[in-house]
Design an enzyme around this catalytic site. Structure first.
Site, mmCIF file in Angstrom:
data_model
loop_
_atom_site.group_PDB
_atom_site.id
_atom_site.type_symbol
_atom_site.label_atom_id
_atom_site.label_comp_id
_atom_site.label_asym_id
_atom_site.label_seq_id
_atom_site.Cartn_x
_atom_site.Cartn_y
_atom_site.Cartn_z
ATOM 1 N N ASP A 1 1.007 -1.116 0.019
ATOM 2 C CA ASP A 1 -0.044 -0.010 0.046
ATOM 3 C C ASP A 1 0.841 1.352 0.058
ATOM 4 O O ASP A 1 1.881 1.253 0.284
ATOM 5 C CB ASP A 1 -0.742 -0.162 1.217
ATOM 6 N N ASP B 1 -7.388 -8.021 1.815
ATOM 7 C CA ASP B 1 -6.325 -8.019 2.687
ATOM 8 C C ASP B 1 -6.864 -7.549 4.142
ATOM 9 O O ASP B 1 -7.907 -6.902 4.135
ATOM 10 C CB ASP B 1 -5.071 -7.042 2.623
#
Length: 386
Positions: A99, A275
């Site tokens: 990310d 996730d």
């Protein structure tokens, strides 16, 4: 059907089948193939808490998630660059998604200042001033050699007014363009780049965000700004309409979600990738996911329980230890309790998504959903209406 996502990207996506909105797919990335729907264990600091790399392989994880923000601050890019990238540094030879650091930066609250150029904040480690921008985020993720790079965006808080959410998403769109330009044109990075859809709980703003990202063009699209404190009904409402509007030929990623039931419901609505820290965090608190629901192992009723944690599970923990032993470890505060629990919980999530993939291949997805809820003693939620 087979699609080449972008001539500049080394990622390929193939949709292998579908049941209703639920999709069975395959991602080909620089470090391997990922079958979807997929759950990605979270390795924030370059490690999945309580797991050796061989443990992650044994639970059959296909791809893990790393955190740009935390790895940038510690150990820093120089150390990772000396190792030739994150894969070699952590000894993981399969795909990694990172990310961008946006969520962590914006969760700092008063410790950060947002400007058009980027975000200035105080390091939570030593208090030093740090600047992070779309360009810097892309440069960090190139050094990490992430198979999937996420754009740098502002995560819209919950709750947010329509005006606040629109202002936030428009800043994110301007940053998204800068991310793509820097990723492709300046860095010549051929790894996949995903856009992130924001807009809060407002359908018109989600549409505005998605359409803006489509104009820029990305290899995949993520749904951001969910699992940030909103009621589950609000999340499902967004999932009822948003995935169906996303490109059919590109992977769809729901960030930070979540509970097993949330994953099943999101798959029913067309999401491919997930996730969440829940399986690892819950394991450290003695909460274990099983076929029939949840086991809170600290309950005294397990003191003499000689059954495995989940008789349906094939993980190392379930094949070797009893609930009574796990209860004993928890009561003693032993490190092994969280290690064995993490192995089990992450294997549970892999078995869940494997079961979904198998059911989609065999044309039995509706039966899978019914069985999933029935075993938990829950009613099956209504299917999304096309």
């Amino acid at each position: 059907m087979f699609f080449r996502l972008d001539l500049e990207s080394c990622m390929k996506f193939e949709k292998l089948g579908q049941s209703g909105r639920a999709r069975r797919g395959r991602l080909t990335l620089a470090h391997g193939v990922v079958e979807t729907p997929v759950f990605m264990p979270v390795g924030t600091y370059g490690t999945v808490k309580g797991m050796l790399p061989r443990d992650i392989e044994e639970i059959q994880a296909q791809i893990i998630l790393g955190n740009t923000f935390h790895l940038y601050l510690r150990p820093g890019l120089e150390v990772i660059k000396e190792h030739g990238g994150l894969h070699e540094f952590i000894k993981w030879d399969k795909p990694i998604l990172t990310d961008s650091g946006g969520f962590q930066v914006f969760s700092l609250g008063a410790m950060r200042k947002i400007k058009e150029e980027g975000v200035t904040f105080r390091s939570p480690i030593d208090g030093s001033k740090v600047f992070l921008s779309p360009e810097i985020s892309m440069e960090i993720q190139q050094v990490l050699n992430s198979d999937i790079v996420m754009i740098f965006d502002e995560c819209t808080p919950y709750p947010a007014t329509h005006e606040e959410a629109q202002k936030s998403l428009q800043l994110s769109l301007r940053w998204a363009k800068r991310c793509k330009t820097h990723h492709h044109e300046q860095l010549n990075n051929t790894n996949a780049l995903f856009g992130i859809i924001q807009g809060g709980m407002y359908e018109d703003l989600r549409d505005e965000s998605l359409n803006g990202l489509l104009e820029i063009g990305f290899d995949g699209y993520a749904i951001g700004g969910l699992s940030v404190g909103e009621p589950k009904e609000e999340m499902i409402k967004v999932l009822d309409y948003l995935p169906a509007k996303m490109p059919e030929d590109k992977p769809r990623y729901l960030m930070g979600v979540g509970k097993p039931e949330d994953i099943v419901e999101a798959v029913r609505r067309g999401v491919d990738m997930f996730d969440c820290v829940m399986p690892t965090r819950n394991a450290r608190n003695g909460h274990y996911f099983v076929t029939d629901g949840l086991v809170r192992i600290r309950n005294s009723k397990y003191r003499h329980d000689q059954s495995p944690l989940d008789p349906h599970c094939d993980c190392y923990t379930c094949k070797n230890f009893t609930r009574a032993y796990l209860y004993h470890l928890e009561k003693c505060g032993e490190m092994l309790a969280s290690m064995l629990g993490t192995i089990h919980n992450l294997r549970y999530y892999q078995r869940l998504t494997q079961g979904i993939r198998d059911a989609l291949e065999q044309g039995t997805f509706d039966e899978f959903v019914t069985d999933f809820y029935t075993r938990r003693g829950l009613d099956v939620p209504p299917a999304p209406v096309d």
